[in-house]
Design a protein around this motif. Structure first.
Motif, PDB file in Angstrom:
ATOM      1  N   LEU A 470       7.569 -16.721   0.788  1.00 26.21           N
ATOM      2  CA  LEU A 470       7.587 -17.492   2.032  1.00 26.21           C
ATOM      3  C   LEU A 470       8.131 -18.905   1.797  1.00 26.21           C
ATOM      4  N   LEU A 471       7.697 -19.541   0.719  1.00 29.47           N
ATOM      5  CA  LEU A 471       8.138 -20.906   0.434  1.00 29.47           C
ATOM      6  C   LEU A 471       9.606 -20.953   0.004  1.00 29.47           C
ATOM      7  N   ARG A 472      10.108 -19.848  -0.492  1.00 29.93           N
ATOM      8  CA  ARG A 472      11.524 -19.799  -0.834  1.00 29.93           C
ATOM      9  C   ARG A 472      12.395 -19.810   0.426  1.00 29.93           C
ATOM     10  N   GLN A 473      11.861 -19.315   1.526  1.00 29.57           N
ATOM     11  CA  GLN A 473      12.663 -19.186   2.744  1.00 29.57           C
ATOM     12  C   GLN A 473      12.419 -20.291   3.765  1.00 29.57           C
ATOM     13  N   LEU A 474      11.225 -20.885   3.738  1.00 32.17           N
ATOM     14  CA  LEU A 474      10.886 -21.871   4.768  1.00 32.17           C
ATOM     15  C   LEU A 474      10.479 -23.191   4.138  1.00 32.17           C
ATOM     16  N   ASP A 475      10.934 -24.287   4.734  1.00 33.51           N
ATOM     17  CA  ASP A 475      10.585 -25.629   4.257  1.00 33.51           C
ATOM     18  C   ASP A 475       9.283 -26.040   4.930  1.00 33.51           C
ATOM     19  N   ILE A 476       8.174 -25.624   4.315  1.00 37.05           N
ATOM     20  CA  ILE A 476       6.839 -25.922   4.840  1.00 37.05           C
ATOM     21  C   ILE A 476       6.000 -26.527   3.720  1.00 37.05           C
ATOM     22  N   ASP A 477       4.883 -27.115   4.090  1.00 33.59           N
ATOM     23  CA  ASP A 477       4.002 -27.771   3.125  1.00 33.59           C
ATOM     24  C   ASP A 477       3.161 -26.716   2.411  1.00 33.59           C
ATOM     25  N   PRO A 478       3.362 -26.500   1.095  1.00 38.16           N
ATOM     26  CA  PRO A 478       2.580 -25.469   0.398  1.00 38.16           C
ATOM     27  C   PRO A 478       1.099 -25.807   0.298  1.00 38.16           C
ATOM     28  N   ALA A 479       0.756 -27.086   0.360  1.00 42.45           N
ATOM     29  CA  ALA A 479      -0.647 -27.488   0.224  1.00 42.45           C
ATOM     30  C   ALA A 479      -1.472 -27.089   1.432  1.00 42.45           C
ATOM     31  N   LYS A 480      -0.833 -26.866   2.575  1.00 44.15           N
ATOM     32  CA  LYS A 480      -1.571 -26.507   3.794  1.00 44.15           C
ATOM     33  C   LYS A 480      -1.157 -25.134   4.301  1.00 44.15           C
ATOM     34  N   LEU A 481      -0.794 -24.265   3.356  1.00 43.49           N
ATOM     35  CA  LEU A 481      -0.439 -22.891   3.702  1.00 43.49           C
ATOM     36  C   LEU A 481      -1.688 -22.014   3.642  1.00 43.49           C
ATOM     37  N   ASP A 482      -2.035 -21.413   4.754  1.00 47.78           N
ATOM     38  CA  ASP A 482      -3.211 -20.550   4.871  1.00 47.78           C
ATOM     39  C   ASP A 482      -2.742 -19.106   4.985  1.00 47.78           C
ATOM     40  N   LEU A 483      -3.015 -18.301   3.973  1.00 47.18           N
ATOM     41  CA  LEU A 483      -2.620 -16.896   3.969  1.00 47.18           C
ATOM     42  C   LEU A 483      -3.820 -16.038   4.356  1.00 47.18           C
ATOM     43  N   GLN A 484      -3.715 -15.325   5.462  1.00 49.12           N
ATOM     44  CA  GLN A 484      -4.828 -14.535   5.983  1.00 49.12           C
ATOM     45  C   GLN A 484      -4.471 -13.061   5.875  1.00 49.12           C
ATOM     46  N   ILE A 485      -5.179 -12.375   5.004  1.00 43.73           N
ATOM     47  CA  ILE A 485      -4.914 -10.961   4.758  1.00 43.73           C
ATOM     48  C   ILE A 485      -6.231 -10.192   4.766  1.00 43.73           C
ATOM     49  N   GLY A 486      -6.140  -8.864   4.846  1.00 40.55           N
ATOM     50  CA  GLY A 486      -7.330  -8.025   4.790  1.00 40.55           C
ATOM     51  C   GLY A 486      -8.231  -8.151   5.987  1.00 40.55           C
ATOM     52  N   ASP A 487      -7.705  -8.570   7.144  1.00 39.96           N
ATOM     53  CA  ASP A 487      -8.525  -8.831   8.326  1.00 39.96           C
ATOM     54  C   ASP A 487      -7.927  -8.084   9.519  1.00 39.96           C
ATOM     55  N   THR A 488      -8.623  -7.051   9.990  1.00 39.67           N
ATOM     56  CA  THR A 488      -8.098  -6.238  11.098  1.00 39.67           C
ATOM     57  C   THR A 488      -8.135  -6.960  12.429  1.00 39.67           C
ATOM     58  N   SER A 489      -8.858  -8.075  12.527  1.00 45.83           N
ATOM     59  CA  SER A 489      -8.902  -8.813  13.786  1.00 45.83           C
ATOM     60  C   SER A 489      -7.641  -9.642  14.000  1.00 45.83           C
ATOM     61  N   LEU A 490      -6.818  -9.790  12.950  1.00 45.11           N
ATOM     62  CA  LEU A 490      -5.596 -10.595  13.048  1.00 45.11           C
ATOM     63  C   LEU A 490      -4.367  -9.713  13.235  1.00 45.11           C
ATOM     64  N   VAL A 491      -4.120  -8.842  12.269  1.00 40.06           N
ATOM     65  CA  VAL A 491      -3.048  -7.843  12.379  1.00 40.06           C
ATOM     66  C   VAL A 491      -3.556  -6.568  11.713  1.00 40.06           C
ATOM     67  N   PRO A 492      -3.008  -5.402  12.074  1.00 37.98           N
ATOM     68  CA  PRO A 492      -3.421  -4.162  11.410  1.00 37.98           C
ATOM     69  C   PRO A 492      -3.168  -4.242   9.906  1.00 37.98           C
ATOM     70  N   GLN A 493      -4.039  -3.592   9.138  1.00 40.73           N
ATOM     71  CA  GLN A 493      -3.994  -3.692   7.683  1.00 40.73           C
ATOM     72  C   GLN A 493      -3.692  -2.340   7.050  1.00 40.73           C
ATOM     73  N   HIS A 494      -2.553  -2.252   6.365  1.00 40.69           N
ATOM     74  CA  HIS A 494      -2.291  -1.004   5.658  1.00 40.69           C
ATOM     75  C   HIS A 494      -3.170  -0.912   4.424  1.00 40.69           C
ATOM     76  N   LEU A 495      -3.456   0.298   3.998  1.00 39.27           N
ATOM     77  CA  LEU A 495      -4.113   0.507   2.720  1.00 39.27           C
ATOM     78  C   LEU A 495      -3.233  -0.085   1.626  1.00 39.27           C
ATOM     79  N   THR A 496      -3.801  -0.964   0.795  1.00 39.51           N
ATOM     80  CA  THR A 496      -3.049  -1.567  -0.299  1.00 39.51           C
ATOM     81  C   THR A 496      -3.394  -0.834  -1.589  1.00 39.51           C
ATOM     82  N   ALA A 497      -2.470  -0.006  -2.019  1.00 38.39           N
ATOM     83  CA  ALA A 497      -2.651   0.794  -3.230  1.00 38.39           C
ATOM     84  C   ALA A 497      -1.269   1.271  -3.643  1.00 38.39           C
TER      85      ALA A 497
END
Length: 723
Positions: A470-497
């Motif tokens: 993500l940081l390679r493609q977008l000029d954003i502040d890495p210190a305030k990057l919030d990565l939200q994963i594993g949460d079905t209330s945000l977006v559907p979650q595929h099995l990670t395996a």
């Protein structure tokens, strides 16, 4: 145009983990929470007659005890359903006991101590079955053949072979032992059920909880932000989930269960014992021309873990004539399941052992023999292999390892003190699978960025990979990057395996970054503003921009997103419409066998992997080292044993289930080909986590043969086998 190599970046979440800020699922603490403890059955098969709870209820702090009468019948699969949608719900507490250790009651208490004491006070009576089948060789074990994998005509090619090697190998039952055991916390509030669980498949948990509890999936949220180790054990729906959720619904209070390790051994999935019968034929020039390979494994009476031991072996060396058969052998145990490199690990131990045997029988160097069997086409599908740099792995590994110093004859390398030295090589492949994905990105004027995507973090470093891309493609502040994963209330979650996490998230990052850049460009309407994206938004007084994308695997249709949303399954590969692709690895192991004790040491391993473009070098090296350590444990230490008189697992703790410690592990030298796959995705990245382990146990076993002249065909190889 293939992606350029990535620069090394520190782990995204390293500081928080070191400082103890990271909250794993088992760490969850909620107000007014009850603690749960399950009560395991003490018979291997039969029916519960009664569960006496009076003594448990007298213990201070015990609030309630749930038994089979507190659970509803699960929702049956819909008519006409296929695949995972047709799978029945995982059982809750039921009167019928299918394996030793199945739960017969759940104690709820104000403290974990009271819950444990209450569970110990429960008295259950049983009507045990007159007989049961605890072993794959027991009377009553039922062999159930599966769909074969065939290419060409192996029988005809074998009849023409000038040299044939035939052997039988066996791999034992083994258990995952992640540091964080199975944990579930459930909250029932306002007509919604929220489940916090250490899982690799939040959407899978959501779908199964709905089935087991007869609930609408729309009212269930599952959250799994960090997992203290998974390795496949936490990839499937677990039995305790519905128990804890039902307890929360009945009491109106949050309920938490962290399952003791001994109960995890008996209730979670595990690597089944498997048997491998292999024949390989070579022509007069020493070229492999035919493979006949039959494998079976232990299976529960109703389990669905498939015996897919031919998912990568046919593509290894370009042998056009392949006959692969498999079977389940159904016995009275809990269902086995996925454990790191589920099928290729045991299959490669056996297959690479027979390849080694054939090389020696032909008088050929095992490295040169493998190099002579390059492959360009998948013999099963007929598709071209999109990329295969296995020969580069072998050549580079041999040079780094110093293979040229090896003498050919087994038993010929001996140190001054009589220690026997052996060099061994083995290779591995793992399917390059990808999943449909959904991602949502919000960039704000206050300097923060929130990225929600389908993924799970079990320690493998997926957050670092996401941040790197993500940081390679977008000029954003890495210190305030919030990565939200594993949460079905945000977006559907595929099995990670199955090593599809990175290859599935990178296309979503590409798409969401492109959409965000387009949205910013449209907002600015030609105005030139210096600074990063946050500064641009602040300048035009726009609080934030949010975009959402969905992506598909190559050749995948839109309906795959329905599978993702419903149950977390939206997979494709390794066979795609126009190509087939795998990840590959070559392992070189040196072993020392002490002359009197016959103890085996592994002072060094060299591993070279072809996983396409490497996105995060730091976590990739860690993945391979971890896989090699585990393979050494599998080759020399690990086996879960059954007492056939009573069923159940004897060594169900880390005191008796032997795993490698620091003193068992020497130097592990890891490197990568780092050449992008041209077809799988724009970055050219394939999976790594699973293939890291494949072949390493075979390299150790082949090195033991070279050191001692003894071909040992069963894991684990222990001192008594070399005396």
């Amino acid at each position: 145009m293939p992606a350029a190599p990535f620069a090394e970046r520190a782990r995204f979440d390293a500081r928080d983990k070191v400082l103890g800020r990271t909250q794993f699922t088992a760490d969850i603490q909620l107000p007014d929470m009850l603690y749960a403890m399950s009560v395991p059955a003490t018979i291997a098969k039969g029916r519960v007659r009664s569960v006496a709870i009076d003594e448990a209820m007298k213990i201070p702090g015990v609030v309630r005890v749930l038994t089979a009468k507190d659970f509803l019948a699960p929702i049956p699969p819909p008519r006409g359903a296929t695949g995972m949608a047709a799978a029945p719900a995982v059982p809750t507490i039921v009167p019928d006991i299918a394996y030793r250790g199945a739960p017969v009651a759940l104690v709820l208490a104000e403290s974990i101590e009271a819950a444990v004491q209450g569970a110990e006070a429960i008295q259950a009576t049983y009507a045990p079955s007159a007989s049961f089948s605890p072993l794959i060789t027991s009377e009553g074990a039922a062999r159930e053949p599966s769909e074969p994998v065939k290419a060409g005509n192996a029988a005809e090619a074998m009849a023409r072979a000038a040299t044939i090697v035939e052997a039988e190998y066996e791999c034992p039952a083994q258990h995952h032992n992640p540091i964080e055991t199975l944990s579930t916390t459930a909250v029932w509030s306002g007509g919604r059920l929220t489940i916090y669980e250490a899982t690799q498949g939040a959407q899978v948990v959501k779908a199964n909880a709905a089935k087991s509890l007869a609930l609408d999936p729309a009212i269930i949220d599952v959250k799994s932000s960090y997992i203290g180790g998974g390795f496949g054990q936490k990839g499937t729906a677990q039995r305790q989930t519905a128990l804890v959720a039902r307890a929360a619904m009945l009491t109106g209070r949050p309920v938490k269960l962290v399952m003791p390790r001994g109960q995890v051994f008996h209730n979670a999935t595990f690597r089944p014992l498997s048997r491998h019968k292999i024949r390989i034929g070579a022509d007069a020039s020493g070229k492999m021309v035919a493979i006949e390979y039959d494998a079976d494994h232990q299976q529960s009476r109703g389990g669905q873990f498939p015996p897919q031991y031919h998912e990568s072996q046919p593509q290894m060396y370009g042998v056009a004539d392949y006959d692969g058969t498999t079977a389940n052998v159904r016995i009275d145990t809990q269902a086995p399941g996925y454990m790191r490199a589920p099928h290729p690990h045991p299959a490669s131990f056996a297959f690479e052992g027979v390849v080694d045997e054939l090389a020696y029988k032909l008088g050929k160097d095992p490295v040169a023999f493998r190099l002579a069997h390059d492959a360009k086409v998948d013999p099963v599908s007929g598709h071209p292999l999109s990329s295969r740099f296995l020969n580069e792995c072998i050549a580079q590994g041999a040079e780094r390892f110093g293979w040229s110093r090896r003498s050919q004859a087994p038993g010929s390398m001996v140190l001054a003190d009589g220690t026997q030295v052996g060099f061994g090589v083995a290779c591995g492949a793992y399917p390059a699978i990808t999943s449909a994905n959904i991602a949502r990105l919000r960039v704000s004027a206050d300097g923060s960025t929130r990225f929600a995507v389908s993924a799970h973090e079990m320690g493998q470093g997926i957050r670092t990979v996401i941040a790197q891309a993500l940081l390679r493609q977008l000029d954003i502040d890495p210190a305030k990057l919030d990565l939200q994963i594993g949460d079905t209330s945000l977006v559907p979650q595929h099995l990670t395996a199955g090593s599809w996490g990175t290859a599935s998230v990178l296309p979503a990052i590409d798409a969401v970054a492109a959409k965000m850049k387009a949205a910013i460009e449209e907002l600015l309407a030609g105005r030139q503003i210096d600074g990063n994206l946050h500064r641009k938004l602040a300048t035009v007084r726009r609080p934030y921009i949010e975009v959402e994308v969905s992506t598909l695997a190559p050749g995948q249709e839109e309906r795959a997103l329905l599978g993702l949303r419903a149950a977390g399954y939206a997979l494709a590969g390794p066979e795609y419409p126009a190509f087939t692709t795998f990840s590959y690895i070559a392992h070189f192991a040196e072993v020392h066998v002490e002359p009197r004790t016959r103890r085996v040491r592994v002072p060094r391993v060299v591993s070279i992997a072809d996983c396409g473009r490497v996105v995060s070098l730091r976590t990739a090296v860690s993945q391979v080292r971890g896989g090699v350590v585990w393979a050494i444990g599998s080759a020399l230490r690990e086996e879960t044993e059954v007492d056939p008189r009573f069923g159940g697992w004897l060594n169900n703790d880390l005191a008796d289930y032997v795993v490698p410690v620091n003193a068992d592990i020497g130097d592990i030298d890891v490197s990568f080909i780092d050449r992008p796959d041209p077809l799988l995705n724009a970055t050219g990245s394939k999976g790594l986590g699973e293939v890291a382990m494949v072949g390493a146990a075979g390299a150790v076993a082949n090195a033991i043969y070279h050191a001692t002249g003894r071909r040992l065909r069963r894991m684990p190889i222990r001192i008594e086998h070399l005396l």
